[in-house]
Design an enzyme around this catalytic site. Structure first.
Site, PDB file in Angstrom:
ATOM      1  N   CYS B  86     -10.731 -52.901  25.776  1.00 24.89           N
ATOM      2  CA  CYS B  86     -10.004 -52.487  24.575  1.00 24.89           C
ATOM      3  C   CYS B  86      -8.504 -52.687  24.769  1.00 24.89           C
ATOM      4  CB  CYS B  86     -10.356 -51.042  24.221  1.00 24.89           C
ATOM      5  SG  CYS B  86      -9.930 -50.620  22.534  1.00 24.89           S
ATOM      6  N   HIS B 203     -16.438 -50.721  24.318  1.00 22.61           N
ATOM      7  CA  HIS B 203     -16.273 -49.746  25.405  1.00 22.61           C
ATOM      8  C   HIS B 203     -17.563 -49.510  26.182  1.00 22.61           C
ATOM      9  CE1 HIS B 203     -12.222 -48.139  24.522  1.00 22.61           C
ATOM     10  NE2 HIS B 203     -12.504 -48.438  23.267  1.00 22.61           N
ATOM     11  N   GLU B 205     -17.900 -48.249  28.996  1.00 23.21           N
ATOM     12  CA  GLU B 205     -17.824 -46.987  29.753  1.00 23.21           C
ATOM     13  C   GLU B 205     -18.248 -45.795  28.899  1.00 23.21           C
ATOM     14  OE1 GLU B 205     -15.416 -48.339  28.201  1.00 23.21           O
ATOM     15  OE2 GLU B 205     -13.706 -46.996  27.826  1.00 23.21           O
TER      16      GLU B 205
END
Ligand code: ADP
Ligand code: MG
Lengths: 743, 231, 80, 80
Positions: B86, B203, B205
């Site tokens: 990002c 994302h 994560e």
């Protein structure tokens, strides 16, 4: 303003311009033993404004229950604090930014988020969730789209950048907000119980320290603006609008939390409305001490700022704190590392006064207690709201096509999907938002980092009900958050509120306020669900037209193991569908009457708090025991809408029998009786749930099963879930796509 | 496997990626402050999401001015695995480690939701646990994810399998409708020519634990772990 | 007809972007940058050929959409 | 010394903001808006008093920070 202007004599026009009455001014003169100077007048005017002094609301707020064994700190501090076990605390509050958001929707909403975040991290909490309760004017009002678009962008712009997930809220459209939108922002944070910071200043000679952004001439008189009615030409007399700087806020959070992990801070307070004035006065007053400030040391963004301007500025992203002597350099290094201003601007004295010096002169010297304790407190006259007649449903022509009714409801302004809104909010940053607790469900669920616990949060209010009967409506707002939280399996613990009403000088409005507070208090007592923080926003009127009374409630609950939590979506073919709670078909003040018949009539549904508690506890225990696969409370739009929402969320159909019996179908399907839930469960679990309910005397009926691609209710409703979804999801984007089209 | 997470003022997914790396590699990542000009030797450098320097001026524009980035650029050029998620992707393009630029989303709005991605390069150190063409589910949360580069660059990226991920629909079709932000050729993530630098807007994560809504992000970290511990 | 519109923050309004740029320039080693303010620059191509009509229309556009008159000022230059 | 910097998108680079403004202007009833491009306008106050030195420094600032040369062009005007 020049220095001469500051030194000038105070005229009655100046007093009036500061929103003070003649009597109030006389009291100032009495407290000081002399006429105030201009700076002092400004300080009194903000401290005695409705916004800071709660002069009209205090007598009623005192009646709210604020205690429970798990309450660590109730109203009075920057935010409320509750015990969530393991030495941890949840800290939260909700606050309005209505007037600024109407004037400049992006910055107004953004700075609203910034302000409420500071209220929470100033107490030592790391903010972990934001919510927002929004009310806009009628969808077809010319200003509405522009306001929606600006407010949503502003909330997202600030929250996303700061990196706190915006996980929930509510959004309503109603003509009563055409001239006064409501933007209520709530922040929830988490702290260790032994690391909570309060605002009471103590310790003679200890340094008063200013940190954060520099002071400019932003939003001078914001607090007074929030304390008067709007008129058409208010929009022209705009005070300088505050601009939010979420980047600086993020740095401020990190710097403050870093400093808070040491023992350098004695007391800390954010600078919110009325900036340096209210923060220093509140800190000093709580600690029973005096403050001597040297305004020459205040970090300034603009040139030639005068004491009046510095004291009244509402520049954002600033904090005031008292440090332990000797820790100044240590603290300064932290703020400098984060690129923030740090200035020692004064010290604690034993004078009991707020003493300001500027360029060598003392420019204000005011007994602190006169600013706080002598602030006016009014028992404004109020009249009991008139009670409404019940609606005679037999007089209304029954709809021919119940499919269309349902599509119109779930695809209309008030019940359609808010995905257009929450997709502009980063609702997953921090990686603790649980899938089942993302926006779109009953309560948002955010896991407490590194534990199995999760917080459940919801904001609710049904202004239709509060208008129809403020007492019942006040109860209902509390009960709905209780239900939304219970429906996930979490135990509701405490609430914050944001009481948005019209002009308190009108006895009818004051009556709404008084009764709504009574209702909220009653619900909190019975549900053991106290108020730990809150905010009042009055004068939400334009040209004499008040908003619907809107006491927004923000509830917070806890689930011990988030693996137990359930969401609203129907999951699998064959699950039984149960209704818990009694269905009596109450249609007064319902969304069905409003949206399908255009009628705002009748009494609101009665809220049996005893049932709310009993049913909520029952649903939670069934969830905890693992019997429940999906759960949703029944609110606006009754059983039919709740079923539709569960089908849409799960992308699966349901087959439900028409159980209307002696009721008419419309009353059964769309009635808004309270204390009800819909549960989906495997068949054997459903049997267990019903037998347990029977033992406890709780109504629980099986009404159908999950499965297929359609929602079918008796022989009246049969709609493809895909069609429901398309109606539900398309209203907001289609509406907003018209943003710039000529109206 | 040792990793470092670079923390800029305004980074806000630094902890999220720290948690993911700790969980999956079993080793605590080093958090490196933007003001540090040096940090210990690591196998992976991660640039987190967020709003470095507020994303004022342009997203990711100011981060390359920080002392730590000189070192990051040097190590990335020397072949150290470098992952930008990002805002980290935006920083990598601004720092010249990846070609092109990330412009305002075509719809002009911030977008946060789960999207489908097609894995178009499953051989890199970041993606070897995915199947070629696999469709995965990952959240996005960005305002400036609209990938742009000149035609030559685009052709180079396409011809050298440097497009790691594309926005697609459920069937894997990188359709116009599935292109959430207007990116050229639906690009969601790209590799540098050596394959040691990956930038992506989504994302991973945020999807490493089923309660977050899935685990499709785990495989990226597992790929890295596999590639870097065997190497 | 082509118009160039400059939109700048009113005096006294906080400019977080400008402030951040100023700091970053400092970090890059540029000394003596006393102030930075960031605004918008918009070029509009109009079919209108009458300058005064174009100016009126542009003024209206600025008020209604291009600028936020609560916090911003605008200026319009017409290429003729 | 004061500098005015204009940063505009290169030709061929799609400008989503400009396009959106153009559409919005159409929706608002402004006809004949053929094109809109949005750029940035940055004012920098410099301590430097030598114009040519200032210009060099500004040029450097634009390259290193203020513009992204992949997608943007810049022009610098110095008030003297
Ligand atoms: N302004 C908003 N921001 C974020 N989420 C919102 C907003 N408005 C509504 N929502 C979400 O939409 C869902 C439906 O809201 P609402 O109709 O108030 O639910 P309920 O009737 O169950 O209380 C909830 O999950 C709520 O959090
Ligand atoms: Mg709700």
């Amino acid at each position: 303003m020049t220095k001469q202007e500051i030194a000038q004599e105070i005229t009655s026009e100046m007093v009036a311009e500061h929103g003070l009455t003649e009597d109030e001014f006389a009291n100032i003169v009495k407290a000081l033993g002399r006429d105030p100077n201009f700076t002092e007048l400004g300080i009194y005017s903000v401290m005695w404004s409705e916004h800071c002094s709660y002069k009209s609301s205090k007598v009623h707020l005192k009646k709210l229950p604020t205690e429970a064994p798990w309450v660590i700190c109730g109203p009075g501090e920057n935010a409320g604090v509750i015990d969530i076990g393991d030495g941890q605390a949840a800290i939260f509050k909700m606050e309005s930014h209505n007037h600024p958001s109407f004037i400049e929707p992006y910055q107004g909403a953004a700075t609203g988020v910034g302000g409420i975040l500071r209220d929470v991290f100033t107490m030592g909490a790391r903010p972990v969730a934001n919510l927002n309760a929004l009310r806009f004017g009628a969808a077809n009002h010319e200003k509405t789209r522009h306001l929606v678009s600006g407010v949503v962008a502003g909330i997202g712009g600030y929250g996303n950048c700061v990196g706190v997930p915006t996980v929930g809220g509510e959004t309503g459209f109603d003509a009563s907000y055409n001239g006064n939108i409501l933007v209520n922002a709530m922040t929830v944070g988490i702290a260790d119980q032994n690391k909570i910071f309060y605002s009471a200043a103590a310790g003679m000679g200890k340094p008063v320290v200013y940190v954060g952004s520099k002071t400019g001439r932003d939003g001078i008189h914001g607090a007074t603006m929030a304390s008067t009615e709007f008129s058409e030409d208010n929009e022209e007399k705009r005070p300088t609008v505050q601009v939010g700087d979420p980047f600086t806020e993020k740095l401020l959070i990190e710097a403050c939390l870093e400093l808070m992990s040491s023992d350098a801070i004695v007391a800390i307070q954010d600078m919110g409305a009325a900036g340096l004035t209210s923060s220093s006065v509140e800190m000093a007053s709580k600690g029973g001490v005096g403050f001597a400030l040297n305004l020459d040391h205040v970090p300034q963004r603009e040139e030639n700022m005068l004491p009046y301007e510095m004291m009244l500025s509402e520049s954002q992203e600033r904090m005031l704190m008292i440090l332990e002597p000797g820790k100044e350099d240590f603290a300064k290094a932290i703020f400098e590392k984060w690129g923030l201003d740090f200035a020692i601007i004064g010290e604690i004295t034993d004078s009991g006064n707020l003493t300001l010096s500027f360029q060598g002169d003392v420019v204000a010297d005011i007994p602190i207690n006169s600013l706080v304790d002598d602030a006016p407190e009014y028992e404004r006259p109020w009249i009991k709201p008139l009670s409404r007649k019940p609606v005679d449903m037999d007089e209304l022509e029954k709809p021919e096509d119940y499919n269309k009714v349902l599509l119109d409801l779930v695809g209309g302004p008030n019940l359609s999907s808010r995905a257009w809104i929450w997709e502009q909010y980063d609702h997953m940053v921090m990686a603790d938002t649980l899938k089942g607790g993302r926006p779109g469900g009953d309560a948002a669920l955010v896991r407490i980092h590194g534990t199995k616990k999760a917080l459940a949060m919801s904001t609710d209010c049904t202004p239709r009900y509060v208008e129809a009967d403020p007492f019942e409506g006040g109860k209902q707002a509390v009960a709905e958050t209780y239900r939304n939280i219970s429906a996930t399996g979490a135990k509701p613990l405490a609430i914050t509120d944001c009481l948005n009403f019209g002009n308190p000088e009108k006895p009818e409005v004051m009556g709404q306020f008084a009764k709504a507070c009574e209702g909220i208090g009653e619900a909190c007592r019975v549900l053991e669900y106290p108020v730990v923080s809150g905010n009042v926003s009055l004068y939400n009127e334009t040209n004499g037209e008040a908003i619907k009374p809107t006491p927004a409630i923000g509830g917070v609950g806890l689930i011990e193991n988030y693996e137990d939590a359930v969401s609203i979506d129907f999951k699998t073919d064959g699950h039984a569908i149960l209704v818990v709670g009694e269905t009596e078909g109450h249609l007064g003040a319902s969304i069905y009457l409003k949206e399908i018949f255009g009628l705002e009539e009748g009494e609101p549904p009665f809220v049996s708090l005893g049932q709310e508690k009993k049913h909520g506890e029952f649903v939670r225990s069934m969830i905890e025991q693992g019997h429940v696969r999906a759960c949703h409370d029944i609110s606006d739009g009754g059983i039919a809408v709740a079923l539709a929402e569960m089908c849409m969320a799960g992308d699966i159909g349901a087959n439900v029998a028409d159980e209307s019996d002696s009721l008419s179908f419309q009353a059964w399907a769309y009635g808004e009786d309270q204390a009800r839930y819909i549960i989906a469960a495997e068949e054997h679990c459903a049997a267990k749930i019903m037998s347990d309910a029977a033992i406890m005397g709780i109504p629980a009926f099986c009404i159908g099963t999950v499965g297929g691609k359609k929602l079918e209710i008796g022989n009246r409703i049969s709609i493809d879930v895909a069609d429901l979804k398309s109606a539900h999801q398309s209203w907001m984007p289609n509406y907003m796509a018209e943003e710039n089209k000529k109206s | 496997m040792k990793s470092a997470v670079i923390v800029f003022p305004g980074s806000n997914c630094d902890r999220d990626i720290q948690v993911a790396l700790r969980d999956i590699t079993g080793v605590e990542p080093t958090m490196v402050w933007h003001g540090d000009s040096d940090f210990e030797k690591v196998d992976l450098i991660a640039l987190p999401g967020g709003f470095s320097y507020g994303d004022y001026l342009r997203s990711g524009a100011m981060a390359p001015t920080s002392p730590v980035m000189k070192e990051v650029v040097k190590r990335a050029k020397d072949g150290v695995a470098t992952l930008g998620i990002c805002n980290g992707f935006q920083v990598l393009t601004e720092a010249g480690l990846l070609p092109g630029a990330l412009m305002r989303n075509a719809g002009l709005k911030f977008i946060c939701k789960d999207v489908k991605l097609r894995v178009d390069n499953s051989t890199s150190i970041f993606t070897n646990q995915y199947e070629q063409g696999e469709v995965i589910n990952i959240p996005v949360a960005h305002h400036d994810g609209n990938y742009f580069c000149d035609e030559d660059t685009l052709e180079t990226l396409e011809c050298n399998s440097r497009i790691a991920f594309r926005y697609c629909d459920e069937t894997g079709d990188a359709s116009h409708e599935a292109n959430i932000n207007g990116s050229l050729n639906n690009i969601a993530g790209i590799l540098n020519s050596k394959g040691n630098v990956l930038g992506l807007m989504p994302h991973p994560e945020r999807l490493i634990d089923p309660v977050q809504g899935g685990t499709d992000g785990r495989k990226m970290f597992e790929s890295i772990l596999g590639a870097l511990t065997n190497a | 007809m082509k118009a160039r519109i400059h939109i700048t923050l009113k005096e006294g309004v906080l400019d977080p972007q400008g402030k951040a740029i100023q700091l970053a320039l400092g970090d890059l080693g540029f000394g003596g940058v006393d102030d930075v303010r960031q605004g918008k620059y918009i070029e509009v191509d109009l079919a209108e050929t009458d300058a005064s009509k174009a100016k009126d229309a542009l003024d209206d556009m600025c008020k209604k959409l291009l600028s936020n008159t609560v916090i911003e000022n605008y200026t319009i230059d017409l290429d003729e």
